[in-house]
Design an enzyme around this catalytic site. Structure first.
Site, short mmCIF file in Angstrom:
data_model
loop_
_atom_site.label_atom_id
_atom_site.label_comp_id
_atom_site.label_asym_id
_atom_site.label_seq_id
_atom_site.Cartn_x
_atom_site.Cartn_y
_atom_site.Cartn_z
N GLY A 4 0.81 -1.21 0.00
CA GLY A 4 0.00 0.00 0.00
C GLY A 4 0.84 1.25 0.00
O GLY A 4 2.05 1.23 0.27
N GLY A 30 3.76 7.44 3.56
CA GLY A 30 4.80 6.78 2.79
C GLY A 30 4.31 5.45 2.25
O GLY A 30 3.13 5.29 1.94
N ASP A 60 -8.94 11.84 10.14
CA ASP A 60 -8.74 11.27 8.79
C ASP A 60 -9.45 9.92 8.66
O ASP A 60 -8.87 8.95 8.20
CB ASP A 60 -7.24 11.12 8.52
CG ASP A 60 -6.95 10.98 7.02
OD1 ASP A 60 -7.83 11.32 6.20
OD2 ASP A 60 -5.84 10.52 6.67
#
Length: 641
Positions: free
Chosen positions: A369, A374, A487
């Site tokens: 992923g 990052g 988020d």
């Protein structure tokens, strides 16, 4: 000079070795959010996989199996010096899944046993006893979570708990169904077991939530000290009999208390206590009471005291030097000052070499992923063979801030629906975080078929939404501080092997004191999940998280992303589109067509309604996460439509 000091030190150590030493009965405490071979003894068919314990074989065909997993050190339960027994409390989360519901399993048990070498029979014996001997002649204590109705043991039904002492006919039972809990649902269930040695009372709680219920499901008046050995082993046992039932333990904590009596260690057998220090016939040549020499030995009492005192000073100086040297070495090797003290208290620190080996040099073949932080790699730790996910970011201010935030916050959180942080590394200008590996990846990948797999079933979707709601309820109101995630989105929701949701990526999270007004910050997050007031003011609060949760709920129910740029105006914004269908009385038309009607209409209606209410444009009209989640695992229907 150095030789003289060492001789004095050895002399002092020799002298103090002859004095009696105090030892204490041992209480014990541990908390495992993930398991390893270092802290468990596995017997029979038990195994470790991805940090969880499997007690029975994980096979798609019916089989007979039995296994035990025990804490690898014996636990002291009795203090023979004072004839007192421990009190204890334990909490563990488990799941029981049956691949083929037509077959039947047996269940699992929390066990206290004197035996750490053998496992009992498969079938109805829960791995506790041998089929030919039963356990009438042992001191085994077990709390069973039974999924099979066995008339020979007088079971009330196939969904009960029971306290077993000495045999499998339970001392007392309780029906789990009254809590609307199905032991073999496959969902993660949390149990608490407490024993109070003063009250002589054992209690058992059970819940789908990580919040301990107010009332126990079972209370038993009993004196366990009659059955305790001084030392016994604790752990879990399970069995199947021609079944595909799988039994897993995801996390476990245990604490004993009440043992504190001092115990004086005896003198060495070759050393006797003199009856009269001045009698040479007893102890040989000794010093004169007037300080004279006797047999060439001139040790007066004052001289002996001086030797001991001087040696004590040297002893302190010697270990003080070692401590000072160790501190200097630690200070030289510690991370930069930008790492706060709470970061230093976080989980295990890995070396860069360990993580490089685990990911095969951060090979592109191991990439699973990508994100704002990052790249994420799949890794296998060389010392334990545990599979992990390694987040990697190069050195920059944004990466550093997110690294510190995620490490300092999620490293202290404990909830079954949060991704568990296992460790970290800061070397070679890089930041690396090590998480438990999620076999089913992220919600967005499996929901939108990036792997071209089967359509995510309604049952899994409903369970995922409930899991995220439980995690947010914990973050907003159940931890010591309030955590605002900032988020929440489908790509930050990971799925374990049983499709349980695990909320992750706390790089943008913020800590707040409860009941404190939020401060304005730079707006962060992903469009489509951001509340209107957050975009305007930059103030993130629990209600802005609720808005994001609402977007995820609609995303799961409708099988659509929050923003679809390719769709015409009026349909490209998911929240607006579902609101319009609701106003026209056509709410169920928003359901994901790929489900082909394979869902419960009442559940779908509730989920869509809650998604809309959480996505309400006015923050005061949105519910809290606690209101969204009741103890019966049912989303509250707060919107009357």
């Amino acid at each position: 000079m150095m030789t003289s000091r060492l001789e004095c030190l050895l002399c002092f150590l020799l002298l103090i070795s002859f004095f009696p030493r105090k030892s204490y009965a041992q209480n014990i405490s541990f908390d495992f959010s993930t398991f390893s071979f270092r802290n468990l003894t596995l017997i029979g068919d038990a195994y470790l996989r991805n940090g969880a314990i499997g007690l029975t074989r994980d096979l798609a065909v019916p089989n007979s199996s039995a296994g035990r997993a025990l804490y690898n050190k014996p636990v002291q339960l009795l203090d023979p010096k004072t004839n007192t027994s421990v009190s204890f409390r334990t909490m563990f989360s488990f799941s029981i899944t049956n691949v083929d519901p037509v077959s039947f399993g047996e269940g699992l048990a929390f066990v206290i046993t004197p035996d750490n070498n053998t496992v009992g029979s498969a079938g109805p014996f829960l791995g506790l006893v041998n089929a030919s001997t039963q356990i009438d002649d042992t001191r085994t204590i077990a709390v069973e979570f039974d999924t099979f109705l066995d008339v020979q043991f007088h079971d009330p039904n196939a969904n009960h708990i029971g306290l077993d002492i000495g045999n499998l006919t339970s001392y007392k039972v309780a029906d789990v169904g009254i809590l609307q809990i199905d032991l073999k649902s496959g969902d993660l269930i949390t149990s608490w077991i407490d024993y109070n040695s003063t009250e002589k009372m054992a209690r058992v709680w059970l819940s789908y939530s990580s919040v301990k219920p107010e009332k126990p499901l079972m209370s038993v008046s009993i004196d366990f000290s009659k059955y305790f050995n001084e030392y016994m082993y604790i752990g879990f046992s399970a069995s199947t009999g021609g079944s595909t039932e799988v039994h897993k333990i995801e996390e476990w904590s245990f604490q004993s208390f009440g043992l504190s009596s001092p115990v004086v260690s005896p003198l060495p057998k070759n050393i006797t206590t003199p009856k009269n220090i001045t009698d040479p016939s007893i102890v040989g040549p000794v010093m004169s009471t007037r300080g004279g020499c006797h047999g060439g030995l001139c040790f007066s009492r004052l001289t002996l005291v001086g030797i001991i005192s001087g040696s004590s000073v040297l002893f302190v100086l010697f270990f003080g030097f070692i401590a000072w040297f160790s501190y200097r070495k630690w200070k030289a090797s510690r991370p930069s000052d930008s790492f706060r003290s709470d970061v230093m208290k976080s989980p295990k620190k890995f070396t860069y070499k360990e993580l490089s080996i685990a990911t095969k040099g951060f090979s592109t073949s191991r990439v699973i992923g990508h994100g704002a932080f990052g790249t994420v790699y799949r890794g296998v730790l060389p010392d334990s063979d545990n599979v992990v996910a390694v987040k990697r970011s190069t050195y920059n201010n944004q990466g550093k801030n997110e690294f510190i935030a995620e490490l300092s916050i999620i490293g202290r959180l404990r909830h079954r629906n949060l991704v568990h942080l296992q460790g970290w590394c800061h070397e070679k200008g890089e930041f690396l975080l090590v998480f438990e590996y999620m076999p089913n990846g992220s919600l967005d990948k499996i929901l939108f078929q990036e792997g071209q797999g089967p359509v995510l079933s309604w049952g899994h979707r409903y369970k995922i939404v409930m899991g995220v709601a439980s995690a947010l309820s914990y973050l907003h109101g159940e931890w010591e501080q309030q955590v605002i995630h900032r988020d929440i989105k489908a790509s930050n929701i990971m799925l374990d092997a049983s499709f349980n949701a695990r909320l992750g990526d706390f790089g943008l999270a913020r800590l707040m004191d409860h009941n404190k007004s939020p401060d304005a910050t730079l707006t962060a997050g992903t469009m489509g999940y951001l509340a209107p007031e957050y975009l305007q003011s930059g103030k993130a609060s629990e209600k802005t998280d609720v808005f994001s949760f609402g977007a995820v709920v609609l995303e799961v129910a409708c099988g659509r992303r929050p923003i679809e740029k390719d769709l015409p105006s009026g349909k490209n914004n998911l929240v607006d589109w579902v609101w319009s269908l609701h106003s026209e009385g056509r709410l169920l038309e928003a359901a994901d067509a790929r489900l082909e009607g394979e869902y419960d209409e009442d559940e779908m209606t509730r989920m869509l309604s809650v998604g809309l209410l959480c996505s309400h444009p006015h923050s005061n009209s949105r519910p809290t996460m606690r209101q969204n989640l009741d103890r019966a695992r049912v989303l509250a229907l707060l919107l009357q439509a």
